[in-house]
Scaffold this motif. Structure first.
Motif, PDB file in Angstrom:
ATOM      1  N   GLN A   1     -10.334   5.601  -4.382  1.00 22.88           N
ATOM      2  CA  GLN A   1     -11.462   6.495  -4.649  1.00 22.88           C
ATOM      3  C   GLN A   1     -11.894   6.402  -6.114  1.00 22.88           C
ATOM      4  N   ASP A   2     -13.170   6.643  -6.332  1.00 20.31           N
ATOM      5  CA  ASP A   2     -13.686   6.736  -7.701  1.00 20.31           C
ATOM      6  C   ASP A   2     -13.567   8.163  -8.198  1.00 20.31           C
TER       7      ASP A   2
ATOM      8  N   ALA B   1       3.250  12.467  -3.476  1.00 14.42           N
ATOM      9  CA  ALA B   1       3.100  11.650  -4.674  1.00 14.42           C
ATOM     10  C   ALA B   1       4.468  11.251  -5.207  1.00 14.42           C
ATOM     11  N   LEU B   2       4.523  10.077  -5.813  1.00 17.11           N
ATOM     12  CA  LEU B   2       5.753   9.595  -6.412  1.00 17.11           C
ATOM     13  C   LEU B   2       5.841  10.021  -7.874  1.00 17.11           C
ATOM     14  N   THR B   3       7.040  10.378  -8.307  1.00 19.05           N
ATOM     15  CA  THR B   3       7.267  10.643  -9.720  1.00 19.05           C
ATOM     16  C   THR B   3       7.362   9.312 -10.465  1.00 19.05           C
TER      17      THR B   3
ATOM     18  N   GLN C   1      -2.950  10.206  -6.753  1.00 20.41           N
ATOM     19  CA  GLN C   1      -1.500  10.114  -6.913  1.00 20.41           C
ATOM     20  C   GLN C   1      -1.075   9.062  -7.926  1.00 20.41           C
ATOM     21  N   ALA C   2      -1.813   7.970  -7.994  1.00 22.45           N
ATOM     22  CA  ALA C   2      -1.327   6.807  -8.740  1.00 22.45           C
ATOM     23  C   ALA C   2      -2.059   6.521 -10.043  1.00 22.45           C
TER      24      ALA C   2
ATOM     25  N   THR D   1       0.843  -1.195   0.000  1.00 21.06           N
ATOM     26  CA  THR D   1       0.000   0.000   0.000  1.00 21.06           C
ATOM     27  C   THR D   1       0.878   1.244   0.000  1.00 21.06           C
ATOM     28  N   LYS D   2       0.252   2.365  -0.284  1.00 18.71           N
ATOM     29  CA  LYS D   2       0.937   3.648  -0.169  1.00 18.71           C
ATOM     30  C   LYS D   2      -0.021   4.648   0.449  1.00 18.71           C
TER      31      LYS D   2
END
Length: 789
Positions: A361-362, A298-300, A331-332, A291-292
């Motif tokens: 989330q939607d 946020a990750l690049t 973020q993903a 999980t994150k």
């Protein structure tokens, strides 16, 4: 002086450099893997020198969990050169092989089957129809010492397990993340047996009290208690433990080893120590969850690359598939599902052993992307009929004759020449593997293209001859191209006399005889990749498995990113070096450390049977080996990004952009990949080495050549050209109908394979070793019971 052990060192290191946080739990980033005591407890760990800044004769030092003894005064890295001798593996594993806890280089990808999940990659949001998942929130680290809280948590887990049905259960807690730094020692004793006994008394659940009493009152016992509960009370459910992706992903990493050293080694060590995924365990968990937290930055794209490398490394180590669960949508979603600036990375996730990805989330954009994905799902494994259950052909007499040829083919035809000029049976190519590959390509084929063996319009006796001639023609080329060298991977034979910059440059992996294999996939006019070309991959770290075997022969070829080699100070002006066959190895290794890439291995332990030679990093290659993983592999040396890409699109996990399907690129109509490809679990673009390394699908080294044959020899068509009238099927039938007379047919076929036209001399030159190809053809026909003239 006795040296501090791993636990003490880890705690000290954390005090000095700090720990980083993800999901508000501790994650280590700066602790390097060191020995954990036991066999090596009293030895210094590099770079903690035994004598200040050096070691001398007899001094023992540990590097990467292996102990080495100094032969004489030295300041080199233990094990890196002749100043060191192997002493022992600290974990008790066999000396000369990889320590148990080391970066994995698996020969095959792990299987991604999970009960209740399809054979295609699943992408889901909260509103998406997908296999049911239930997150079970169990005890956190701050409640493990409280028996009452522990009991209540077990009661909750038991109640949810009894109602789980066929759902997939995710065990959520911060305990594993906290325990990663010291394998749970700081958590102390845990009253597992008392709390679980209390819980089954409260719930009247049917859990064996003997199994409970066998648990230990510590972290391992606590985790095993959950596995026991779920395996017993939810037998139709699958389940897995959850870990957080830590802040290591935000750091800069040169390559795979950096990610392993900074993160993966700790998670892998913990999961292995707790035996949650032990292969033969009765209560083994089915998958691991990563999980994150949405509260972290946020990750690049580059950071996601690091995160997925971590996911793959841990998964490879415990041999277990992965679910990415509750990924923060904001973020993903763009990284995994793509946007106007980047392509989707779902295939990369699948290559990282991920079978399912869920978002937390939607939103309308994500829903549209998920709906669009449903029209071009990514397959994870083949679900068709097992090939070995079916007969090779409809003519049983032919099947029996081919099966009976095993001994003759393995011991009299598939031979290679040793350095002593002896001809002995190949260890790489075997007849039964060939028949498995032929079965696949003849009966299933690729995109409607099959290996031709017979004509329905003629009698069985004639068809048997057709089939044997087709097989012999293919094998005649295979025996010349690779079998006679016992090679699956291309050997390094570059020398100055062949216009190489130096003798045996490391850049042989990039191309030999002036070729650039990575450019075999680019339209020279437009500069754009062809439709099926594998994408360039400058992060590829891959080593060949096979190599030449003469005295001091060059090591297997390899590819590595510049950043990885620069980090170790190996490049000179950005250039790699060469191999020298000088020097003598006092001990000839029978085993080597396969956890390391070829270029990382200890001196005189670079490959099995090495008698001399070593790498010299002097910049003489005049280039680097970054992105150079496209050398020839398989029985008819599949080479270059376009050929690997075509193979991958039709046989493996296709990389081709779904938006291009049905369009024309460089004059080629882009076809859809098979819905259920034969080797959906194999990604030949991300790991072209699978052609040679696969142990589960040994026939793939043959299929790579058979696929080439189907698409380039059988389908040869020189419309409007000099050879417009040449047709493979007609020429083969003509040869059979003439009573197997002459060499015209095999010479034409040899010309296509070796020079690109059905002739002994093409615009590219004369066919190489044409007499040997003729002799091979005749030999195979004879071993198959025919009498060529």
């Amino acid at each position: 002086m006795k040296k501090i052990n791993k636990i003490t060192l880890a705690i000290l290191s954390s005090m000095l450099s700090g720990y980083v946080y993800a999901s508000d739990v501790i994650q280590t980033t700066n602790v390097a893997p060191v020995t954990s005591g036991g066999l090596c407890e009293s030895f210094n760990v590099y770079p903690d020198w035994t004598r200040g800044d050096h070691a001398t004769n007899g001094d023992i030092m540990v590097h990467e969990n292996i102990a080495y003894s100094a032969v004489y005064w030295t300041q080199s890295i233990p094990g890196s050169d002749s100043s060191w001798a192997l002493h022992l593996n600290c974990d008790g594993s066999e000396p000369g092989t990889a320590p148990v806890l080391s970066l994995q280089n698996p020969l095959d990808p792990i299987r991604l089957e999970v009960a209740g999940w399809p054979n295609t990659f699943v992408v889901a949001s909260p509103s998406t129809l997908a296999p049911a998942t239930i997150t079970i929130q169990t005890s956190n680290s701050d409640s493990l010492a409280d028996v009452d809280q522990l009991t209540r948590a077990f009661v909750s887990v038991i109640e949810q397990a009894e109602n789980a049905g066929t759902a997939s259960l995710i065990i959520s807690s911060d305990v594993l993340d906290v325990a990663t730094q010291d394998k749970g020692e700081s958590l102390g004793a845990v009253a597992v047996k008392q709390a679980l006994t209390n819980a089954i008394n409260i719930t009247n659940s049917n859990i064996d009290i003997t199994a409970i009493n066998a648990l230990s009152d510590d972290l391992k016992g606590w985790t095993q208690a959950h596995n026991l509960i779920l395996s017993t009370l939810a037998p139709n459910a699958s389940f897995g433990w959850s870990l957080s992706i830590g802040d290591f992903a935000y750091d800069t990493h040169s390559g795979r080893q950096s990610v392993w050293d900074k993160a993966s080694v700790f998670s892998a060590d913990l999961l292995a120590t707790l035996e949650l995924y032990k292969v033969d365990a009765i209560n083994k968990a089915d998958f691991v969850v990563f999980t994150k937290s949405s509260t972290t930055a946020a990750l690049t794209s580059e950071q996601w690359h690091n995160a997925l490398e971590y996911v793959k490394q841990v998964s490879d180590y415990i041999k277990t598939p992965v679910m990415l669960a509750n990924m923060p949508t904001n973020q993903a979603a763009d990284y995994f599902m793509g946007n106007s600036a980047s392509k989707p990375q779902l295939r990369k996730a699948a290559f990282s052993n991920v079978f399912a990805l869920t978002f937390n989330q939607d939103n309308q954009e994500l829903s549209a992307k998920i709906d669009r994905y449903q029209s071009a799902k990514i397959p994870l494994y083949y679900v068709g009929e097992e090939l070995e259950k079916g007969s090779l052909t409809r003519i049983e007499a032919l099947n029996q004759q081919l099966a009976a040829a095993e001994n003759a083919m393995d011991n009299e035809a598939f031979l290679y020449e040793t350095p002593q000029s002896q001809w002995i049976p190949s260890t790489v190519y075997k007849w039964n593997d060939f028949l498995d590959g032929l079965n696949a390509m003849h009966n299933i084929g690729v995109a409607g293209n099959k290996f031709w063996l017979m004509n329905d319009g003629v009698d069985d006796e004639t068809n048997i001859k057709y089939a044997k001639v087709a097989i012999a023609a293919f094998l005649a080329q295979s025996m010349q191209e690779t079998i006679r060298y016992n090679a699956c991977d291309e050997n390094n034979w570059s020398e100055i006399k062949y216009d190489a910059p130096t003798d045996y440059p490391m850049t042989a992996s990039c191309g030999q005889l002036g070729q650039k294999y990575a450019d075999y996939g680019v339209n020279p006019v437009s500069g754009l990749d062809y439709a099926y070309s594998c994408p360039r991959d400058n992060k590829m770290e891959v080593s060949a498995l096979t190599h030449a075997k003469w005295y001091g022969a060059p090591a297997p070829v390899f590819a590595a990113p510049d950043a990885v080699l620069e980090e170790r100070g190996l490049l000179v002006n950005g250039h790699a070096g060469r191999w020298t066959n000088n020097g003598h190895c006092n001990e000839v290794p029978e085993k080597v450390d396969t956890s390391k890439q070829v270029w990382e291995r200890d001196e005189c332990k670079i490959y099995v049977g090495q008698k001399a030679g070593t790498f010299i990093w002097d910049g003489s290659s005049q280039e680097s080996v970054e992105g150079c993983g496209w050398w020839g592999r398989g029985v008819i040396q599949t080479t270059g990004r376009q050929n690997f890409g075509t193979l991958n699109h039709y046989l493996g996990r296709s990389h081709v952009d779904p938006d291009t399907i049905g369009t024309t690129i460089d004059g080629v109509m882009v076809e859809a990949p098979p819905v259920n490809p034969l080797y959906a679990e194999l990604d030949f673009c991300s790991n072209p080495g699978l052609i040679c390394s696969s142990e589960e699908s040994k026939e793939i080294k043959w299929i790579a050549g058979l696929f080439y044959w189907v698409t380039s020899v059988q389908a040869y068509n020189d419309v409007g050209g000099q050879y417009a009238d040449w047709n493979y099927y007609n020429e083969l039938k003509k040869y059979v109908d003439s009573g197997l007379q002459g060499t015209q047919f095999i010479d034409d076929v040899s010309g296509i394979v070796n020079r690109g036209c059905p002739d002994t001399t093409c615009s590219t030159g004369d066919v190489h070793n044409i007499k040997e190809r003729q002799d091979n053809f005749k030999l195979v026909l004879q071993k198959l019971g025919l009498n060529p003239q």
